[in-house]
Design a protein around this motif. Structure first.
Motif, PDB file in Angstrom:
ATOM      1  N   LYS A  77     -35.498 -14.235  74.466  1.00 27.51           N
ATOM      2  CA  LYS A  77     -36.933 -14.377  74.193  1.00 27.51           C
ATOM      3  C   LYS A  77     -37.733 -14.403  75.508  1.00 27.51           C
ATOM      4  N   ALA A  78     -37.244 -15.177  76.496  1.00 27.46           N
ATOM      5  CA  ALA A  78     -37.930 -15.296  77.786  1.00 27.46           C
ATOM      6  C   ALA A  78     -37.932 -13.967  78.542  1.00 27.46           C
ATOM      7  N   ALA A  79     -36.824 -13.219  78.457  1.00 24.62           N
ATOM      8  CA  ALA A  79     -36.716 -11.943  79.171  1.00 24.62           C
ATOM      9  C   ALA A  79     -37.398 -10.810  78.408  1.00 24.62           C
ATOM     10  N   GLY A  80     -37.748 -11.057  77.144  1.00 20.25           N
ATOM     11  CA  GLY A  80     -38.411 -10.041  76.318  1.00 20.25           C
ATOM     12  C   GLY A  80     -37.486  -8.898  75.940  1.00 20.25           C
ATOM     13  N   ILE A  81     -36.205  -9.217  75.672  1.00 21.97           N
ATOM     14  CA  ILE A  81     -35.236  -8.185  75.290  1.00 21.97           C
ATOM     15  C   ILE A  81     -34.688  -8.466  73.896  1.00 21.97           C
ATOM     16  N   ASP A  82     -34.163  -7.409  73.253  1.00 23.34           N
ATOM     17  CA  ASP A  82     -33.612  -7.557  71.909  1.00 23.34           C
ATOM     18  C   ASP A  82     -32.139  -7.936  71.929  1.00 23.34           C
ATOM     19  N   LYS A  83     -31.398  -7.382  72.924  1.00 26.51           N
ATOM     20  CA  LYS A  83     -29.978  -7.724  72.999  1.00 26.51           C
ATOM     21  C   LYS A  83     -29.527  -7.784  74.450  1.00 26.51           C
ATOM     22  N   ALA A  84     -28.449  -8.510  74.665  1.00 22.69           N
ATOM     23  CA  ALA A  84     -27.899  -8.681  76.009  1.00 22.69           C
ATOM     24  C   ALA A  84     -27.165  -7.416  76.439  1.00 22.69           C
ATOM     25  N   SER A  85     -26.832  -7.342  77.722  1.00 24.20           N
ATOM     26  CA  SER A  85     -26.106  -6.201  78.267  1.00 24.20           C
ATOM     27  C   SER A  85     -24.654  -6.225  77.806  1.00 24.20           C
ATOM     28  N   GLY A  86     -24.117  -5.070  77.473  1.00 19.28           N
ATOM     29  CA  GLY A  86     -22.710  -4.965  77.093  1.00 19.28           C
ATOM     30  C   GLY A  86     -21.805  -5.083  78.310  1.00 19.28           C
ATOM     31  N   GLY A  94     -32.396  -7.653  81.635  1.00 20.21           N
ATOM     32  CA  GLY A  94     -33.759  -8.151  81.818  1.00 20.21           C
ATOM     33  C   GLY A  94     -33.821  -9.147  82.954  1.00 20.21           C
ATOM     34  N   LYS A  95     -35.015  -9.716  83.156  1.00 20.75           N
ATOM     35  CA  LYS A  95     -35.233 -10.690  84.234  1.00 20.75           C
ATOM     36  C   LYS A  95     -36.000 -11.884  83.706  1.00 20.75           C
ATOM     37  N   ILE A  96     -35.711 -13.063  84.274  1.00 22.88           N
ATOM     38  CA  ILE A  96     -36.526 -14.242  83.997  1.00 22.88           C
ATOM     39  C   ILE A  96     -36.840 -14.916  85.335  1.00 22.88           C
ATOM     40  N   THR A  97     -37.867 -15.754  85.354  1.00 25.89           N
ATOM     41  CA  THR A  97     -38.233 -16.470  86.577  1.00 25.89           C
ATOM     42  C   THR A  97     -37.506 -17.808  86.629  1.00 25.89           C
ATOM     43  N   LYS A  98     -37.511 -18.424  87.812  1.00 22.76           N
ATOM     44  CA  LYS A  98     -36.912 -19.759  87.986  1.00 22.76           C
ATOM     45  C   LYS A  98     -37.610 -20.763  87.070  1.00 22.76           C
ATOM     46  N   ASP A  99     -38.947 -20.619  86.907  1.00 23.14           N
ATOM     47  CA  ASP A  99     -39.720 -21.530  86.057  1.00 23.14           C
ATOM     48  C   ASP A  99     -39.265 -21.429  84.603  1.00 23.14           C
ATOM     49  N   GLN A 100     -39.017 -20.191  84.128  1.00 20.40           N
ATOM     50  CA  GLN A 100     -38.535 -20.007  82.760  1.00 20.40           C
ATOM     51  C   GLN A 100     -37.153 -20.627  82.599  1.00 20.40           C
ATOM     52  N   THR A 127     -25.060 -18.649  81.628  1.00 15.53           N
ATOM     53  CA  THR A 127     -25.232 -17.935  80.355  1.00 15.53           C
ATOM     54  C   THR A 127     -26.033 -16.665  80.591  1.00 15.53           C
ATOM     55  N   ALA A 128     -27.103 -16.769  81.381  1.00 17.66           N
ATOM     56  CA  ALA A 128     -27.957 -15.611  81.688  1.00 17.66           C
ATOM     57  C   ALA A 128     -27.137 -14.529  82.397  1.00 17.66           C
ATOM     58  N   ARG A 129     -26.323 -14.934  83.376  1.00 10.02           N
ATOM     59  CA  ARG A 129     -25.477 -13.974  84.098  1.00 10.02           C
ATOM     60  C   ARG A 129     -24.551 -13.230  83.145  1.00 10.02           C
ATOM     61  N   ASN A 130     -23.944 -13.964  82.217  1.00  9.50           N
ATOM     62  CA  ASN A 130     -23.028 -13.346  81.247  1.00  9.50           C
ATOM     63  C   ASN A 130     -23.732 -12.410  80.275  1.00  9.50           C
ATOM     64  N   MET A 131     -25.051 -12.530  80.189  1.00  9.49           N
ATOM     65  CA  MET A 131     -25.830 -11.663  79.295  1.00  9.49           C
ATOM     66  C   MET A 131     -26.452 -10.489  80.055  1.00  9.49           C
ATOM     67  N   GLY A 132     -26.274 -10.455  81.376  1.00  3.90           N
ATOM     68  CA  GLY A 132     -26.870  -9.388  82.177  1.00  3.90           C
ATOM     69  C   GLY A 132     -28.335  -9.650  82.474  1.00  3.90           C
ATOM     70  N   ILE A 133     -28.750 -10.915  82.425  1.00  4.58           N
ATOM     71  CA  ILE A 133     -30.145 -11.270  82.734  1.00  4.58           C
ATOM     72  C   ILE A 133     -30.186 -11.823  84.156  1.00  4.58           C
ATOM     73  N   LYS A 134     -31.004 -11.199  84.992  1.00  5.71           N
ATOM     74  CA  LYS A 134     -31.141 -11.641  86.383  1.00  5.71           C
ATOM     75  C   LYS A 134     -32.209 -12.738  86.470  1.00  5.71           C
ATOM     76  N   ILE A 135     -32.000 -13.660  87.424  1.00 10.65           N
ATOM     77  CA  ILE A 135     -32.985 -14.720  87.669  1.00 10.65           C
ATOM     78  C   ILE A 135     -33.671 -14.374  88.985  1.00 10.65           C
ATOM     79  N   GLU A 136     -34.988 -14.239  88.964  1.00  9.04           N
ATOM     80  CA  GLU A 136     -35.733 -13.865  90.163  1.00  9.04           C
ATOM     81  C   GLU A 136     -35.512 -14.902  91.257  1.00  9.04           C
ATOM     82  N   GLY A 137     -35.227 -14.405  92.476  1.00 10.11           N
ATOM     83  CA  GLY A 137     -35.008 -15.297  93.606  1.00 10.11           C
ATOM     84  C   GLY A 137     -33.553 -15.695  93.789  1.00 10.11           C
ATOM     85  N   GLU A 138     -32.650 -15.148  92.953  1.00  5.75           N
ATOM     86  CA  GLU A 138     -31.210 -15.418  93.085  1.00  5.75           C
ATOM     87  C   GLU A 138     -30.479 -14.106  93.292  1.00  5.75           C
ATOM     88  N   GLU A 139     -29.412 -14.168  94.058  1.00  6.04           N
ATOM     89  CA  GLU A 139     -28.593 -12.961  94.289  1.00  6.04           C
ATOM     90  C   GLU A 139     -27.509 -12.873  93.244  1.00  6.04           C
TER      91      GLU A 139
END
Length: 139
Positions: A77-86, A94-100, A127-139
């Motif tokens: 929901k925060a990343a605005g995507i329908d499904k995670a990366s396979g 997708g991407k989310i911010t540190k605040d999110q 959990t975000a990493r396992n879904m292919g969602i990047k967190i802004e400001g993190e490598e």
């Protein structure tokens, strides 16, 4: 003497939209009564998935405990995507911010095995990493 527990069921429903069906039938409870109570308690969380633990007793009565929405659902929901990366290591969904991330971690705190928000943020970031969602400001 306490009531005898007949069954404990873990289910998930959309907030405010529980309906009698096979999942509830297996719990052995008064389905319309449960649906009314569940929908009343979750109407402020419309659109979210709400996990619930239903304890049914031998006298056909029941209690239930509402849990927080699953982290994966909140992250999508925060990343605005329908499904995670396979393939989360190579494809970014997708991407989310540190605040999110902090907001989700604070919301999930009661259900997480974490002592503080920083530890909860690490759990949610995993959990975000396992879904292919990047967190802004993190490598």
């Amino acid at each position: 003497m306490g009531k005898k527990v007949a069954k404990v069921s873990k289910l998930q429903f959309l907030a405010g939209q529980a309906k009698p069906g096979p999942a509830l039938a297996s719990a052995g409870i008064n389905m319309p009564q449960f649906c009314t109570q569940f929908n009343d308690q979750t109407k402020d969380r419309m659109g979210d998935i709400v996990p619930v633990i239903i304890t049914s007793y031998e006298d056909k009565s029941f209690d239930f405990v509402l849990k927080t929405t699953p982290a994966a659902f909140l992250l999508k929901k925060a990343a605005g995507i329908d499904k995670a990366s396979g393939t989360p290591n190579s494809v970014t969904a997708g991407k989310i911010t540190k605040d999110q991330l902090r907001e989700i971690a604070e919301y999930k705190m009661p259900d997480l095995n974490a002592n503080d928000v920083e530890a909860a943020m690490k759990i949610i970031a995993g959990t975000a990493r396992n879904m292919g969602i990047k967190i802004e400001g993190e490598e």
